[in-house]
Scaffold this motif. Structure first.
Motif, PDB file in Angstrom:
ATOM      1  N   ALA A   1       0.835  -1.202   0.000  1.00 13.80           N
ATOM      2  CA  ALA A   1       0.000   0.000   0.000  1.00 13.80           C
ATOM      3  C   ALA A   1       0.872   1.256   0.000  1.00 13.80           C
ATOM      4  CB  ALA A   1      -0.932  -0.002   1.205  1.00 13.80           C
ATOM      5  N   ALA A   2       1.918   1.265   0.837  1.00 14.13           N
ATOM      6  CA  ALA A   2       2.821   2.425   0.891  1.00 14.13           C
ATOM      7  C   ALA A   2       3.459   2.688  -0.468  1.00 14.13           C
ATOM      8  CB  ALA A   2       3.894   2.191   1.949  1.00 14.13           C
ATOM      9  N   LYS A   3       3.896   1.633  -1.128  1.00 15.69           N
ATOM     10  CA  LYS A   3       4.509   1.787  -2.451  1.00 15.69           C
ATOM     11  C   LYS A   3       3.506   2.350  -3.449  1.00 15.69           C
ATOM     12  CE  LYS A   3       7.214  -0.712  -5.926  1.00 15.69           C
ATOM     13  NZ  LYS A   3       6.506  -0.078  -7.054  1.00 15.69           N
ATOM     14  N   MET A   4       2.269   1.885  -3.400  1.00 13.88           N
ATOM     15  CA  MET A   4       1.240   2.381  -4.311  1.00 13.88           C
ATOM     16  C   MET A   4       0.945   3.861  -4.059  1.00 13.88           C
ATOM     17  SD  MET A   4       0.431  -0.243  -6.194  1.00 13.88           S
ATOM     18  CE  MET A   4       0.704  -2.021  -6.142  1.00 13.88           C
ATOM     19  N   PHE A   5       0.958   4.252  -2.791  1.00 15.56           N
ATOM     20  CA  PHE A   5       0.738   5.667  -2.467  1.00 15.56           C
ATOM     21  C   PHE A   5       1.855   6.532  -3.055  1.00 15.56           C
ATOM     22  CE2 PHE A   5      -1.918   4.166   1.239  1.00 15.56           C
ATOM     23  CZ  PHE A   5      -3.098   4.777   0.814  1.00 15.56           C
ATOM     24  N   VAL A   6       3.083   6.078  -2.913  1.00 13.13           N
ATOM     25  CA  VAL A   6       4.214   6.827  -3.461  1.00 13.13           C
ATOM     26  C   VAL A   6       4.111   6.910  -4.983  1.00 13.13           C
ATOM     27  CG1 VAL A   6       6.716   6.799  -3.784  1.00 13.13           C
ATOM     28  CG2 VAL A   6       5.751   6.344  -1.526  1.00 13.13           C
ATOM     29  N   ASP A   7       3.730   5.810  -5.611  1.00 17.09           N
ATOM     30  CA  ASP A   7       3.573   5.805  -7.070  1.00 17.09           C
ATOM     31  C   ASP A   7       2.514   6.801  -7.521  1.00 17.09           C
ATOM     32  OD1 ASP A   7       5.495   3.843  -7.228  1.00 17.09           O
ATOM     33  OD2 ASP A   7       4.079   2.185  -7.516  1.00 17.09           O
TER      34      ASP A   7
ATOM     35  N   VAL B   1       4.772   9.323   1.955  1.00 14.81           N
ATOM     36  CA  VAL B   1       4.628   8.472   3.130  1.00 14.81           C
ATOM     37  C   VAL B   1       5.591   8.978   4.194  1.00 14.81           C
ATOM     38  CG1 VAL B   1       4.914   6.145   4.053  1.00 14.81           C
ATOM     39  CG2 VAL B   1       3.894   6.472   1.786  1.00 14.81           C
ATOM     40  N   ILE B   2       5.052   9.418   5.329  1.00 16.73           N
ATOM     41  CA  ILE B   2       5.898  10.021   6.355  1.00 16.73           C
ATOM     42  C   ILE B   2       6.092   9.116   7.569  1.00 16.73           C
ATOM     43  CG2 ILE B   2       5.303  12.369   5.648  1.00 16.73           C
ATOM     44  CD1 ILE B   2       3.448  12.498   8.137  1.00 16.73           C
TER      45      ILE B   2
ATOM     46  N   ILE C   1       9.448   9.182   3.639  1.00 16.83           N
ATOM     47  CA  ILE C   1      10.196   7.919   3.751  1.00 16.83           C
ATOM     48  C   ILE C   1      10.540   7.420   2.352  1.00 16.83           C
ATOM     49  CG2 ILE C   1      10.019   5.483   4.429  1.00 16.83           C
ATOM     50  CD1 ILE C   1      10.102   7.112   6.897  1.00 16.83           C
ATOM     51  N   ASP C   2      11.743   6.906   2.189  1.00 14.26           N
ATOM     52  CA  ASP C   2      12.106   6.208   0.953  1.00 14.26           C
ATOM     53  C   ASP C   2      11.502   4.802   1.045  1.00 14.26           C
ATOM     54  OD1 ASP C   2      13.223   4.907  -1.209  1.00 14.26           O
ATOM     55  OD2 ASP C   2      15.294   5.035  -0.495  1.00 14.26           O
ATOM     56  N   VAL C   3      10.283   4.652   0.532  1.00 16.41           N
ATOM     57  CA  VAL C   3       9.548   3.402   0.720  1.00 16.41           C
ATOM     58  C   VAL C   3      10.243   2.221   0.048  1.00 16.41           C
ATOM     59  CG1 VAL C   3       7.398   2.177   0.185  1.00 16.41           C
ATOM     60  CG2 VAL C   3       7.325   4.503   1.122  1.00 16.41           C
TER      61      VAL C   3
ATOM     62  N   TYR D   1      16.497   0.505  11.082  1.00 12.55           N
ATOM     63  CA  TYR D   1      16.261   1.383   9.931  1.00 12.55           C
ATOM     64  C   TYR D   1      16.529   2.836  10.327  1.00 12.55           C
ATOM     65  CZ  TYR D   1      13.747   3.724   6.141  1.00 12.55           C
ATOM     66  OH  TYR D   1      13.408   4.528   5.085  1.00 12.55           O
ATOM     67  N   ARG D   2      17.274   3.555   9.481  1.00 12.03           N
ATOM     68  CA  ARG D   2      17.676   4.915   9.822  1.00 12.03           C
ATOM     69  C   ARG D   2      17.049   5.972   8.917  1.00 12.03           C
ATOM     70  NH1 ARG D   2      21.640   4.768  13.536  1.00 12.03           N
ATOM     71  NH2 ARG D   2      22.787   2.805  13.803  1.00 12.03           N
ATOM     72  N   GLY D   3      15.995   5.586   8.230  1.00 14.09           N
ATOM     73  CA  GLY D   3      15.354   6.548   7.339  1.00 14.09           C
ATOM     74  C   GLY D   3      14.315   7.419   8.002  1.00 14.09           C
ATOM     75  N   GLY D   4      14.200   7.328   9.312  1.00 11.82           N
ATOM     76  CA  GLY D   4      13.235   8.146  10.039  1.00 11.82           C
ATOM     77  C   GLY D   4      13.499   8.088  11.530  1.00 11.82           C
ATOM     78  N   ASP D   5      12.894   9.008  12.267  1.00 14.47           N
ATOM     79  CA  ASP D   5      13.026   9.026  13.724  1.00 14.47           C
ATOM     80  C   ASP D   5      12.175   7.913  14.323  1.00 14.47           C
ATOM     81  OD1 ASP D   5      14.636  11.305  13.592  1.00 14.47           O
ATOM     82  OD2 ASP D   5      12.872  12.622  13.579  1.00 14.47           O
ATOM     83  N   LYS D   6      12.775   7.153  15.231  1.00 12.41           N
ATOM     84  CA  LYS D   6      12.064   6.020  15.810  1.00 12.41           C
ATOM     85  C   LYS D   6      11.152   6.462  16.946  1.00 12.41           C
ATOM     86  CE  LYS D   6      12.661   1.269  17.408  1.00 12.41           C
ATOM     87  NZ  LYS D   6      13.603   0.175  17.734  1.00 12.41           N
TER      88      LYS D   6
END
Length: 425
Positions: free
Chosen positions: A235-241, A246-247, A262-264, A280-285
């Motif tokens: 779903a996240a990938k489809m939203f980005v497309d 996606v935050i 986010i780099d989905v 994962y370091r692409g966002g704040d945990k």
């Protein structure tokens, strides 16, 4: 044996389907159902319990319990998954089959509801032991499942491989190839293209459709997705497309938020390599619960049941909730969202993409002709948009939430079929 639909007994997901029963009652009251019809709809058509003796690799014999509940046949064969889990009970399987009845009906599939399971822990079993259990399970049900009777599919701890074993066992007993006995099979033996992605794709389809109604431009719209398994990640990938941002994403290790986006695709690759998002370091945990309260345009709970409750609903800051998971919202929270003007696309609509493409697989198996993936995806889009439109129109006409309208549509369709067929006595 027939018993009344259980409420909140059992383990894990059953309480969620206690909520489903509450939603059913709310919708049924608005439909003014005849008491006799309601009695039929609140009792399963058939419940099957049987023993599964099998031999362990070391030669010892053990016996597990298998279940299959065929809840309703008014609209067609029963349809629903098979789960292998130590917590499987008759109450749980009955409640899940009840819920599947409405899920199939609301997207207008010619199926009734079904569900099955084996009380076992696959983590303690070898592959050969799991195969023996699966084949014995299928053999015990060979007379009551089939393309025109009951069509199982994968569920918790079962996969396309399990479906292949069931199909093969059933076919051997019937001395003919019967691919339509199950769905969710490998492509090599009659599976459908697009099935793996179908549930997540369906989430994005109905979300984007409702975003258009709400005037939310996908370009730059902020999305938070709780759960990064098959449904949430796709779903996240489809939203980005579609141009969305996606935050927030999460899994069991925690949530990861980046308001810049986010780099989905990178997150999917990371999760595949490390088997989770841990590190994962692409966002704040942060915690999964905290992420649900991050301001966004669309919130997609696609992980666990009952994550949106009366305790946190008032702090949820979004315009639209799209339920990728089963039962993520309690009735109390649902009512609060309605009062606060937050639209909720319920699970029986939002995550119905999987069972819809399972229906397409069943159709392809029966006609012996298989569609290209683009055709599968287009038919999925058309079916979900058309039926969500019916739900939306009814909600607007009756002044109800999408959830109540969805159950009203589903119940009405089953009742119409039941009345047309009559009661055989």
């Amino acid at each position: 044996m027939s018993t009344a639909v259980p409420g909140t007994t059992g383990v894990r997901e059953v309480s969620v389907f206690g909520d489903a029963i509450a939603y059913f009652n709310e919708a049924a009251a608005l439909l003014n159902l005849d008491p006799g019809i309601k009695a039929i709809l609140t009792h399963p058509s058939r419940q099957i319990i049987f023993s599964i003796p099998f031999q362990r690799d070391n030669g010892s014999i053990e016996v597990y319990t298998g279940y299959r509940v065929q809840y309703n046949f008014a609209r067609g064969p029963a349809k629903g998954g098979i789960r292998f889990h130590p917590g499987v009970t008759l109450d749980e399987v009955t409640a899940l089959a009840f819920w599947m009845t409405w899920k199939c009906a609301v997207v207008d599939l010619p199926f009734g509801g079904g569900k099955g399971g084996v009380t076992c822990d696959p983590r303690t079993l070898s592959i050969s032991e799991i195969e023996r259990i699966t084949r014995r399970y299928a053999a015990e049900l060979v007379e009551v499942i089939g393309p025109d009777k009951d069509v199982p599919a994968p569920d918790v701890n079962t996969t396309p491989q399990h479906m292949a074993w069931i199909m093969d066992t059933y076919s051997m007993h019937h001395r003919m190839n019967v691919p339509g006995v199950v769905t969710g099979k490998p492509l090599e033996i009659g599976g459908s293209r697009g099935r793996v992605e179908a549930t997540g794709r369906g989430v994005s389809i109905v979300a984007l459709d409702e975003m258009a109604r709400l005037g939310i431009d996908p370009k730059g719209a902020t999305i938070v997705v709780q759960g990064f398994g098959n449904v949430g990640s796709i779903a996240a990938k489809m939203f980005v497309d579609a141009g969305c941002k996606v935050i927030g994403i999460s899994d069991v290790t925690g949530a990861y938020v980046n308001t810049n986006g986010i780099d989905v695709n990178g997150a999917i690759a990371y999760a595949q390599e490390h088997h989770s998002l841990d590190g994962y370091r692409g966002g704040d945990k942060m915690s999964n619960q905290a992420m649900l309260e991050v301001p966004c345009d669309v919130l997609v709970p696609a992980a666990l049941e009952k994550v949106l409750t009366v305790e946190n609903a008032a702090r949820v800051k979004t315009k639209l909730i799209v339920e990728g998971a089963n039962g993520p919202t309690t009735p109390e929270a649902d009512h609060l969202f309605a009062r606060n003007g937050i639209a909720v696309i319920p699970d029986i609509v939002a995550n119905a993409g999987g069972v819809t493409v399972s229906y397409f697989e069943w159709v392809q198996d029966r006609q012996g002709y298989f569609w290209k993936e683009a055709e599968v995806n287009e038919r999925l889009r058309e079916n979900l948009i058309d039926n969500f439109g019916v739900v939306r129109d009814l909600a607007r006409a009756r002044g109800t939430t999408y959830r109540t309208a969805a159950y009203m549509v589903a119940i009405d369709r089953v009742v119409r079929s039941l009345k047309a067929r009559g009661v055989y006595a």
